[in-house]
Structure formats: C-alpha cells, structure tokens
Write a protein that holds these residues in place. Structure first.
Motif, PDB file in Angstrom:
ATOM      1  N   LYS A  36      14.338 -17.528  12.374  1.00 44.20           N
ATOM      2  CA  LYS A  36      13.096 -18.288  12.220  1.00 44.20           C
ATOM      3  C   LYS A  36      11.975 -17.787  13.139  1.00 44.20           C
ATOM      4  CE  LYS A  36      14.963 -22.530  10.495  1.00 44.20           C
ATOM      5  NZ  LYS A  36      14.814 -23.969  10.485  1.00 44.20           N
ATOM      6  N   GLN A  75       8.676 -16.642  11.331  1.00 41.30           N
ATOM      7  CA  GLN A  75       7.969 -17.789  10.756  1.00 41.30           C
ATOM      8  C   GLN A  75       7.262 -18.587  11.850  1.00 41.30           C
ATOM      9  OE1 GLN A  75       7.481 -18.469   7.570  1.00 41.30           O
ATOM     10  NE2 GLN A  75       6.246 -20.251   8.102  1.00 41.30           N
ATOM     11  N   ILE A  76       7.915 -18.754  12.981  1.00 38.19           N
ATOM     12  CA  ILE A  76       7.311 -19.487  14.106  1.00 38.19           C
ATOM     13  C   ILE A  76       6.072 -18.743  14.609  1.00 38.19           C
ATOM     14  CG2 ILE A  76       7.673 -20.194  16.506  1.00 38.19           C
ATOM     15  CD1 ILE A  76      10.593 -20.773  15.745  1.00 38.19           C
ATOM     16  N   ARG A 115       4.176 -16.687  12.892  1.00 38.58           N
ATOM     17  CA  ARG A 115       3.159 -16.804  11.851  1.00 38.58           C
ATOM     18  C   ARG A 115       2.463 -18.172  11.917  1.00 38.58           C
ATOM     19  NH1 ARG A 115       6.301 -15.911   7.209  1.00 38.58           N
ATOM     20  NH2 ARG A 115       7.048 -14.148   8.383  1.00 38.58           N
ATOM     21  N   ASP A 116       3.255 -19.212  12.031  1.00 34.00           N
ATOM     22  CA  ASP A 116       2.704 -20.567  12.117  1.00 34.00           C
ATOM     23  C   ASP A 116       1.859 -20.743  13.384  1.00 34.00           C
ATOM     24  OD1 ASP A 116       3.978 -21.169   9.749  1.00 34.00           O
ATOM     25  OD2 ASP A 116       5.654 -22.232  10.705  1.00 34.00           O
ATOM     26  N   LEU A 117       2.316 -20.181  14.461  1.00 35.78           N
ATOM     27  CA  LEU A 117       1.576 -20.262  15.715  1.00 35.78           C
ATOM     28  C   LEU A 117       0.224 -19.542  15.587  1.00 35.78           C
ATOM     29  CD1 LEU A 117       1.702 -21.271  18.631  1.00 35.78           C
ATOM     30  CD2 LEU A 117       2.713 -19.087  19.270  1.00 35.78           C
ATOM     31  N   GLN A 146      -1.485 -19.038  12.785  1.00 37.26           N
ATOM     32  CA  GLN A 146      -2.348 -19.850  11.917  1.00 37.26           C
ATOM     33  C   GLN A 146      -2.921 -21.037  12.672  1.00 37.26           C
ATOM     34  OE1 GLN A 146       0.104 -20.896   8.579  1.00 37.26           O
ATOM     35  NE2 GLN A 146      -0.267 -18.955   7.493  1.00 37.26           N
ATOM     36  N   GLY A 147      -2.119 -21.658  13.495  1.00 44.31           N
ATOM     37  CA  GLY A 147      -2.591 -22.787  14.295  1.00 44.31           C
ATOM     38  C   GLY A 147      -3.702 -22.388  15.252  1.00 44.31           C
ATOM     39  N   LYS A 189      -6.871 -21.836  13.230  1.00 40.28           N
ATOM     40  CA  LYS A 189      -7.474 -23.113  12.831  1.00 40.28           C
ATOM     41  C   LYS A 189      -8.172 -23.785  14.007  1.00 40.28           C
ATOM     42  CE  LYS A 189      -4.456 -24.244   8.966  1.00 40.28           C
ATOM     43  NZ  LYS A 189      -3.430 -25.157   8.448  1.00 40.28           N
TER      44      LYS A 189
END
Length: 107
Positions: free
Chosen positions: A23, A26-27, A29-31, A33-34, A37
């Motif tokens: 994971k 994915q972590i 990538r999400d970080l 994107q956050g 934003k």
C-alpha cells in the motif's frame, strides 16, 4: 520543522510496518493529492483575501480621483470674473455731455 535522516528512516519504517509495502505507493499518491489540494485551497483563500482587501482600496482611489477632478474643474475666480465683466458692461453715461440730465437741484 527539520527532520534528521534517522527520524525520516524511523517514520518510513513505521509506515511500512503499519500499512505494508503493497500500500506504500497508494499512500504516497494520496498524500501528494492532499498536499496539492491544500495548496490550491490556500491559493484560493489568498486570492479571495486580496480581492476583498483590494476592493475598498480601489473605491477609495476612485473617490480621490473624483474629488481631484472636481477640484480642478472648480474655479472660484470664474464667478468673480463674470461679475466683474457684468459690471464693466454697464454703460457709463457722461453726465456733462448729456443735455437731458438735470443733475442735482441746488437751492
């Protein structure tokens, strides 16, 4: 806030142990994107603040320009000059040359 290399390795090992190596992409990538934003939201707030603070300033600048223009257009001497010209336009009668004038009455 500065992290040393040892602290960064400790955080990386803790993330791998807690979430597993599968994971991790994915972590990350999400970080990412956050973070994007959050930067976008901060930029929006900054733009809104600048727009709101600029609006009253621009209104004040417009009012100052309007007052300057009115002050330039106002000529107090113009009305005095008109009055002086009106007084000059009154024909002066030479009483000595006018036979119809009876002058003051003497007793």
């Amino acid at each position: 806030m500065e992290l040393s290399i040892g602290e960064m390795l400790l955080v990386a090992v803790a993330i791998v142990v807690l979430f597993g190596p599968d994971k991790l992409p994915q972590i990350a990538r999400d970080l990412g994107q956050g973070v994007r934003k959050m930067r976008g939201a901060m930029e929006d707030v900054k733009t809104e603040i600048l727009k709101e603070t600029d609006n009253p300033v621009s209104e004040i600048k417009k009012e100052i320009e309007r007052v300057k223009k009115a002050a330039q257009d106002y000529d107090p001497m113009a009305s005095l000059n008109k009055e002086a010209l009106a007084e000059r336009e009154i024909p002066k009668v030479d009483l000595a040359a006018d036979d119809t004038h009876e002058g003051p009455v003497s007793r």
